[in-house]
Each structure stands twice: as structure tokens, then as C-alpha cells.
Design a protein around this motif. Structure first.
Motif, PDB file in Angstrom:
ATOM      1  N   GLU A 296      -4.005  -1.459   0.896  1.00 21.19           N
ATOM      2  CA  GLU A 296      -2.690  -1.195  -0.131  1.00 21.19           C
ATOM      3  C   GLU A 296      -3.689  -2.123  -0.862  1.00 21.19           C
ATOM      4  O   GLU A 296      -4.087  -2.721  -1.057  1.00 21.19           O
ATOM      5  N   ARG A 297      -3.063  -1.260  -2.030  1.00 20.66           N
ATOM      6  CA  ARG A 297      -3.501  -1.488  -3.424  1.00 20.66           C
ATOM      7  C   ARG A 297      -2.642  -2.705  -4.929  1.00 20.66           C
ATOM      8  O   ARG A 297      -1.253  -1.791  -4.486  1.00 20.66           O
TER       9      ARG A 297
ATOM     10  N   LEU B  95      -5.185   6.570  -8.739  1.00 21.91           N
ATOM     11  CA  LEU B  95      -5.049   5.942  -7.851  1.00 21.91           C
ATOM     12  C   LEU B  95      -3.633   5.847  -6.478  1.00 21.91           C
ATOM     13  O   LEU B  95      -2.996   6.028  -5.596  1.00 21.91           O
TER      14      LEU B  95
ATOM     15  N   PRO C  28      -5.100   3.492   4.612  1.00 17.70           N
ATOM     16  CA  PRO C  28      -6.085   2.490   3.872  1.00 17.70           C
ATOM     17  C   PRO C  28      -5.039   1.707   3.077  1.00 17.70           C
ATOM     18  O   PRO C  28      -3.815   1.200   3.650  1.00 17.70           O
TER      19      PRO C  28
ATOM     20  N   GLU D  74     -11.114  -4.420  -5.591  1.00 16.89           N
ATOM     21  CA  GLU D  74     -12.140  -3.288  -5.523  1.00 16.89           C
ATOM     22  C   GLU D  74     -13.305  -2.639  -6.222  1.00 16.89           C
ATOM     23  O   GLU D  74     -14.266  -1.836  -6.637  1.00 16.89           O
TER      24      GLU D  74
ATOM     25  N   SER E 191      -8.120  -4.012  -3.300  1.00 14.97           N
ATOM     26  CA  SER E 191      -7.482  -3.447  -2.196  1.00 14.97           C
ATOM     27  C   SER E 191      -6.957  -4.161  -0.629  1.00 14.97           C
ATOM     28  O   SER E 191      -8.385  -4.859  -0.091  1.00 14.97           O
TER      29      SER E 191
END
Length: 460
Positions: free
Chosen positions: A5-6, A48, A3, A37, A32
Motif C-alpha cells: 500500500e502507498r 500510482l 503490491p 519509494e 510504499s
């Protein structure tokens, strides 16, 4: 696939500049990878995963990154000259100097121009470069590399001129190209540098300079080339009353009629300035979806006049903001154009009803994205769009007592940029460029400006 990175940004005011002009007094953004996002009121959602960074943005306003729609980067080296001239006299005064540029000078001018814009909140820039003296190196490549190294999203409007002094034009003959050479070089530039994909960092437009510096055949074949290659078209239009007189004398019609006769109106076209337009001209732009790059400071600096921006917007014409070359806008900053666009418009016939602060912000963000053909990707803070955004600090002495943060940004002193992101990658932190050595760049631009002056004076 792992996934993305945020990055979570919280506690800031947000002006999304979406279709409804949605704003949040206190809200959050979740980035994101290279996309937004989510954006909304209050704190970010709990739970999250993959959060690598949290930014407490209390005291800040988040907006889309600013989008510049017209510029001439090489002019960074000739700032402060011919300060009391109108457009034609200014061109006559400066073309002999501009005709002496080379790759090193163009690289320095591009880097200086880009750095100044980026540190002031620009995340998407463009350069209309049309001076290609023979044997002076890879000028287009130098500009593209400068944008890449600065970290901004970029459109190179590959300009051209084929009407030199011997054909009644202003530039020296050795600084213009032949029709065939201009078209071939433009096509090669598109082939080498244009990326048509969503999220592209570099795109190219076809951009003959102006009606009085190119032949009708270059205008026509340039439009055909752009449409064959699937890229946008850009030029100068209706900037001064002298230009309108020139078009009537040479072509027997006004600038807008001339543009339409050569294939230069359409949703894939945007023009710089568009100061002197009558109702019929505005209707033609609205009917065809032709865009406008509004450059209020340059228009004032060269005494060109007040563009009819309120009427253009009412008619539905896409309008963005442009710095224009820094030989006619020495500050080189786009965020000051938000204020100047509003103030100059209110000197016109619409007075206080001309533009609002929200409209000014829209011109500098979503309007610019429309003009560059990238409104699906940038220009507003919405889920799924590219994470191009700016955090403006609003709690300093300059802005803290202005209750409305958008009014503070547009009407107040230039706001400090705490953070600027392009595709989720930060390029500015606390007003400092992260990928540019500003002191070294200042020395380089000064050296190249002095070198250009020496060459022009004949002292190599």
C-alpha cells in the motif's frame, strides 16, 4: 504477492539530508510499505496504484526522523534533582536513589522518556541502561517492550558496572554486577533481543558504563564479546576534566589512549560526550571511525564544557545528537538539541563559523544513523530507505515569517509535529502519540517517581 500500500505526501518543503543536501521548496514523497519509494520536486507521479492515503502537507517541512544516540531512560524518575552540581557530585548525589530502581520503575521511566522523544520527532531512540540492582526483575525486557509499544525504532545499549564503592567506584556495591555476571547477562540480552536484519525495530549494543565505573577487564572482554556477537559498542568518554585526571592517575594515560588499549576504538564504537579531546584524540577517532554522541544540553547542565564538534566533523568523525538522561536534561526532547548544538558551538573558538543550520539538522538525522551503524537504512529521505520521517508544521505564528524552513526548524521555537512515521507506520498525529495514553502515562511516571523517593528515604 500483493503490491504494498502507498501513502502519498505532497506540497511540502523537503530537506532530504542526502549526500548532496538536496532540498525541495515544494515536493512529494511516496511511501510504499515500510520504504520510501520516491522523493522529488512537485506533485507525485500520476497513475500510482494502491494509494490508501494522500496527505496535503502544504505549510510543512518534511525531514528524516530524528535519531537519538545517547540516553538513560530510568532517569525520567529523578528529574529536577541536584540541579547545581557538576558530573561527579551529581553522580554521588543520585546513585543512592538510582540503585533502588526495579522493573516497574524502569518500565515507567522508559515509557515516559520514549513518549517525550517520539512526540517531538524522534523515530529512532536508544537507551544506555547500566544500573541492574540484584533481584529487581527483567529490566532490559521492560525497556524493549516500552519501545515496541511506543512504536519507535530502538537500540538498547546493555550497560554494566563492576566497580562498586568497595572498589573505589561511585555506585553502591549491591547495584553493580560481577565481571562474569555482566558479560553473561549482556550476551543473553543480545541473544534475546538483537535483530541484525535490515529494517530491524530492536537492536542491542554492548555498553560498559564508563572508565571510572567498570574494570579494565570488563572493558576488554566487553569489546571481545561485542565483536564475537557482531554488535556495536557504546560507553561514556572524555566527558569531564576530572575523568581525564582519573584516567591518568589510574591507568597512566588519557581516556582515548586507554580506550584504544582496551579495544574500544573502531567503526563499531560510539562514545557519549567526548567534550575534552585534544587534536591527537580527534585524529584517533577519525583514523578508526569511532563515533560520538554529542549531548549539548546535558554538557551545559553539568558544566562539563563545550565539545569540539566543528573539529570532529572537519576530521571526518561521525557525530550524532543525544538527549542524555533526563536527570541532566529535564526536557527529554531531542529536537531542542538541534538548536542547542548550534548555539553552544558558536560560543566556542569557531564562533559564527562553528555550525550551520543544515549541519545541525544532519547531526540529528544522518549523523545519528551513522553513529548507530544504520546509515544504509535511515537518516535521509532517499528511495529505498526506510520510511522514517517527520512532517513539521511551519505555517503557525511561531514560524510562518521565517523564510527558510530549515532555519525555522533549527533556530525557531519547537515546531509542532503533524505526522511522524516509523517504517511507514504513523506514530504521531497533530502532536499526539497514537499508541500511548499520555495522561495515564503521566500518572504512572509520577507514581513511580514518588515510590522511588519513598524507598530511597527508607519509607517503603
Amino acid at each position: 504477492m500483493a503490491p504494498a500500500e502507498r501513502i502519498v505526501i505532497e506540497n511540502c518543503a523537503i530537506a532530504t539530508v542526502d549526500a548532496d543536501d538536496t532540498e525541495y521548496a515544494t515536493g512529494h514523497l511516496v511511501l510504499s510499505g515500510d520504504r520510501i519509494e520516491s522523493v522529488g520536486a512537485g506533485p507525485a507521479p500520476e497513475g500510482l496504484t494502491g494509494v490508501t492515503r494522500r496527505i496535503d502537507a502544504a505549510g510543512h517541512l518534511a525531514t528524516p526522523g530524528l535519531v537519538n544516540t545517547h540516553h538513560h531512560f530510568y532517569q525520567w524518575l529523578t528529574r529536577g534533582l541536584a540541579t547545581d552540581h557538576n558530573l561527579f557530585d551529581w553522580l554521588v548525589a543520585l546513585y543512592p536513589t538510582w540503585a533502588r530502581i526495579d522493573e516497574d520503575m524502569v518500565s515507567a521511566g522508559a515509557r515516559g522518556s520514549l513518549a517525550m522523544m517520539a512526540r517531538g520527532g524522534v523515530t529512532t531512540a536508544m537507551d544506555h541502561h547500566y544500573v541492574y540492582p540484584r533481584g529487581t526483575g527483567d529490566l532490559s525486557g521492560a525497556i524493549v517492550r516500552a519501545a515496541r509499544d511506543t512504536g519507535v525504532r530502538f537500540t538498547l545499549a546493555r550497560g554494566s558496572m563492576d566497580r562498586g564503592e568497595s572498589d573505589g567506584g561511585l555506585p553502591p556495591d549491591f547495584a553493580v554486577e560481577s565481571l562474569d555476571d555482566a558479560l553473561a547477562a549482556t550476551e543473553a540480552t543480545v541473544s534475546e533481543h538483537h535483530d541484525p536484519s535490515f529494517g530491524a525495530l530492536t537492536q542491542v549494543a554492548v555498553a560498559p558504563c564508563s572508565p571510572f565505573s567498570v574494570s579494565t577487564e570488563l572493558m576488554k572482554q566487553g569489546a571481545e564479546l561485542a565483536r564475537r556477537l557482531g554488535v556495536r559498542l557504546h560507553t561514556h568518554g572524555s566527558e569531564t576534566v576530572e575523568e581525564e585526571k582519573f584516567c591518568h592517575e589510574l591507568f597512566g594515560m588519557g581516556p582515548t589512549e586507554y580506550f584504544e588499549s582496551t579495544g574500544w576504538l573502531g567503526e563499531d564504537v560510539w562514545m557519549a560526550h567526548c567534550v575534552h579531546m585534544n587534536d591527537s584524540d580527534i585524529d584517533a577517532f577519525a583514523r578508526t571511525g569511532t563515533g560520538v554522541a554529542h549531548c549539548p544540553s546535558s554538557n551545559a547542565r553539568l558544566a562539563a564544557g563545550i565539545a569540539r564538534v566543528p573539529d570532529l566533523l572537519t576530521a571526518g568523525v561521525p557525530v550524532g545528537l543525544g538527549v542524555d538522561g533526563t536527570a541532566s536534561n529535564e526536557s527529554g526532547e531531542l529536537h531542542t538539541e538541534l538548536r542547542n548544538a548550534l548555539l553552544v558551538a558558536r560560543l566556542g573558538p569557531h564562533r559564527e563559523s562553528a555550525l550551520t543550520t543544515r549541519q545541525a539538522l544532519r547531526l540529528g538525522t544522518y549523523g545519528g544513523a551513522q553513529v548507530l551503524g544504520r546509515a544504509r537504512e535511515i537518516g535521509s529521505l532517499e528511495s529505498g530507505k526506510l520510511a522514517d520521517l517527520v512532517l513539521w508544521r511551519m505555517d503557525t505564528l511561531a514560524h510562518a515569517s521565517i523564510a527558510d524552513p530549515v532555519a525555522a526548524l533549527v533556530l525557531g521555537a519547537p515546531a509542532p509535529v503533524t505526522a511522524s512515521f516509523v517504517g511507514g507506520r504513523q506514530i504521531v498525529a497533530d502532536g499526539v502519540l497514537l499508541h500511548v495514553d499520555e495522561e495515564r502515562l503521566a500518572r504512572t511516571t509520577r507514581e513511580q517517581a514518588r515510590r522511588l523517593a519513598r524507598i530511597t528515604a527508607g519509607d517503603c
